[in-house]
Design an enzyme around this catalytic site. Sequence first.
Site, PDB file in Angstrom:
ATOM      1  N   ASP A  32       0.822  -1.218   0.000  1.00  0.00           N
ATOM      2  CA  ASP A  32       0.000   0.000   0.000  1.00  0.00           C
ATOM      3  C   ASP A  32       0.857   1.269   0.000  1.00  0.00           C
ATOM      4  O   ASP A  32       1.967   1.283   0.525  1.00  0.00           O
ATOM      5  CB  ASP A  32      -0.913  -0.007   1.238  1.00  0.00           C
ATOM      6  CG  ASP A  32      -2.067   0.968   1.084  1.00  0.00           C
ATOM      7  OD1 ASP A  32      -2.415   1.302  -0.068  1.00  0.00           O
ATOM      8  OD2 ASP A  32      -2.620   1.401   2.106  1.00  0.00           O
ATOM      9  N   HIS A  49       2.746   3.576  -9.114  1.00  0.00           N
ATOM     10  CA  HIS A  49       2.446   2.145  -9.328  1.00  0.00           C
ATOM     11  C   HIS A  49       3.621   1.432 -10.017  1.00  0.00           C
ATOM     12  O   HIS A  49       3.918   0.280  -9.720  1.00  0.00           O
ATOM     13  CB  HIS A  49       1.169   1.988 -10.146  1.00  0.00           C
ATOM     14  CG  HIS A  49      -0.065   2.465  -9.417  1.00  0.00           C
ATOM     15  ND1 HIS A  49      -0.423   1.994  -8.176  1.00  0.00           N
ATOM     16  CD2 HIS A  49      -1.027   3.379  -9.753  1.00  0.00           C
ATOM     17  CE1 HIS A  49      -1.546   2.586  -7.775  1.00  0.00           C
ATOM     18  NE2 HIS A  49      -1.935   3.439  -8.720  1.00  0.00           N
ATOM     19  N   LEU A 145       8.405 -23.256  -5.436  1.00  0.00           N
ATOM     20  CA  LEU A 145       7.854 -22.138  -4.664  1.00  0.00           C
ATOM     21  C   LEU A 145       6.439 -21.867  -5.153  1.00  0.00           C
ATOM     22  O   LEU A 145       6.058 -22.310  -6.236  1.00  0.00           O
ATOM     23  CB  LEU A 145       8.680 -20.872  -4.915  1.00  0.00           C
ATOM     24  CG  LEU A 145      10.162 -20.908  -4.605  1.00  0.00           C
ATOM     25  CD1 LEU A 145      10.793 -19.577  -4.982  1.00  0.00           C
ATOM     26  CD2 LEU A 145      10.387 -21.203  -3.138  1.00  0.00           C
TER      27      LEU A 145
HETATM   28  C1  IPE Z   1      -5.065  -2.278  -0.037  1.00  0.00           C
HETATM   29  O1  IPE Z   1      -4.897  -0.990  -0.470  1.00  0.00           O
HETATM   30  C2  IPE Z   1      -5.286  -3.187  -1.206  1.00  0.00           C
HETATM   31  C3  IPE Z   1      -4.129  -3.404  -2.050  1.00  0.00           C
HETATM   32  C4  IPE Z   1      -2.901  -3.171  -1.707  1.00  0.00           C
HETATM   33  C5  IPE Z   1      -4.415  -3.980  -3.338  1.00  0.00           C
HETATM   34  P1  IPE Z   1      -6.124   0.055  -0.522  1.00  0.00           P
HETATM   35  O2  IPE Z   1      -5.537   1.386  -0.638  1.00  0.00           O
HETATM   36  O3  IPE Z   1      -7.077  -0.346  -1.580  1.00  0.00           O
HETATM   37  O4  IPE Z   1      -6.767  -0.224   0.894  1.00  0.00           O
HETATM   38  P2  IPE Z   1      -7.703   0.638   1.799  1.00  0.00           P
HETATM   39  O5  IPE Z   1      -8.925   0.927   0.990  1.00  0.00           O
HETATM   40  O6  IPE Z   1      -6.928   1.866   2.136  1.00  0.00           O
HETATM   41  O7  IPE Z   1      -7.956  -0.241   2.975  1.00  0.00           O
HETATM   42  C1  IPE Z   2      -1.556   0.340  -3.448  1.00  0.00           C
HETATM   43  O1  IPE Z   2      -1.289   1.713  -3.416  1.00  0.00           O
HETATM   44  C2  IPE Z   2      -1.789  -0.181  -4.847  1.00  0.00           C
HETATM   45  C3  IPE Z   2      -3.183  -0.568  -5.126  1.00  0.00           C
HETATM   46  C4  IPE Z   2      -4.152  -0.563  -4.270  1.00  0.00           C
HETATM   47  C5  IPE Z   2      -3.458  -1.026  -6.458  1.00  0.00           C
HETATM   48  P1  IPE Z   2      -2.487   2.750  -3.484  1.00  0.00           P
HETATM   49  O2  IPE Z   2      -2.854   2.974  -4.920  1.00  0.00           O
HETATM   50  O3  IPE Z   2      -3.590   2.309  -2.590  1.00  0.00           O
HETATM   51  O4  IPE Z   2      -1.817   4.062  -2.936  1.00  0.00           O
HETATM   52  P2  IPE Z   2      -2.304   4.936  -1.717  1.00  0.00           P
HETATM   53  O5  IPE Z   2      -2.518   4.017  -0.565  1.00  0.00           O
HETATM   54  O6  IPE Z   2      -3.549   5.625  -2.141  1.00  0.00           O
HETATM   55  O7  IPE Z   2      -1.169   5.865  -1.489  1.00  0.00           O
HETATM   56 MG    MG Z   3      -3.972   2.541  -0.562  1.00  0.00          MG
END
Ligand code: IPE
Ligand code: IPE
Ligand code: MG
Length: 292
Positions: A32, A49, A145
């Site tokens: 995240d 990303h 793995l």
């Molecule tokens: C968690 O990230 C899910 C992934 C890493 C794919 P999000 O940014 O979507 O999660 P929330 O909504 O903050 O919990």
């Molecule tokens: C995690 O990073 C990647 C996905 C959920 C696909 P985020 O896109 O949620 O980035 P933040 O948490 O908003 O910074």
């Molecule tokens: Mg996020």
Amino acid sequence: MLRKTLYYGYERLLTDEVKKHGVPRHVAVIMDGNRRYADRVRIVRYYGHIYGARTTEQFLEWCWELGIQQTTIYAFSTENFSRPEPERAKIFEIIAKKLCELADDPRTHERRMKVSAIGEVHLLPTHLQDAIRRVEKVTCNYDGLHLNIAVAYGGQREILDAVQDMARKVQAGELRADDINESVVSCHMYTNGVADSDVDLIIRTGGDIRTSNFLPWQANGSECAAYFCAPFWPEFRKIDFLRAIRVYQTREHEQKQSALIRTANMLAACGSAKMGDVAGHLRGAILHRHPG
Ligand code: IPE
Ligand code: IPE
Ligand code: MG
């Protein structure tokens, strides 16, 4: 320069330390913070990303170096479908590209790594479904793995799907309701086919302390260790990973200790003077040992 030298020294020290103890068999990660990282360093979010995907590649190397058998990475949740279409398209494009690279990477084949997607794959665009099918096909016979990619994944949906599957089997007379136990339920999860899919350690980057609908069944009622850390995924370093492993090891150690203390108390409760002595010594030995 000095900072780099210190970093690598610390990294080596931590690596040596964690290698002295057992490593988790199955590590899952909630990657995240990609967009917040991009905002902080003032680049377009798309690059957040991209950099995140680079960290994922490194992460898989670190898991390999430590001998971790199974890894599950959370790439896209069912909730993430509510993000704007251009962002979704970019994320799907990156995942598809990385999966194609994984299918062609000699390391995948040398390590006999079986790659599986877990989630509602049918909801994804066709080009990503094709990339998933390809990597799954070229690795389907491997047993070295395991890498699970959670994409279009939601933990509650996974449990619901399993319940519906089992209900259909009960209706068709293929399964008796009384025979449904933990292992039968596990076999109906998306992770079925992966021997013993219970997760030992969940890591979440980005500072939030929640597990966001990730592997609720496999986390064994939250019995697994969890490591929440502040760095955003693109800046997650090997020392953060090693610290997470150390948290798992300390927890394992504590669990073993409390099991021993319980045994010692039980022996003491048996009442015999000799037993009481043994228990006292055991308790003392446990309490005076420092965690590993
Ligand atoms: C968690 O990230 C899910 C992934 C890493 C794919 P999000 O940014 O979507 O999660 P929330 O909504 O903050 O919990
Ligand atoms: C995690 O990073 C990647 C996905 C959920 C696909 P985020 O896109 O949620 O980035 P933040 O948490 O908003 O910074
Ligand atoms: Mg996020």
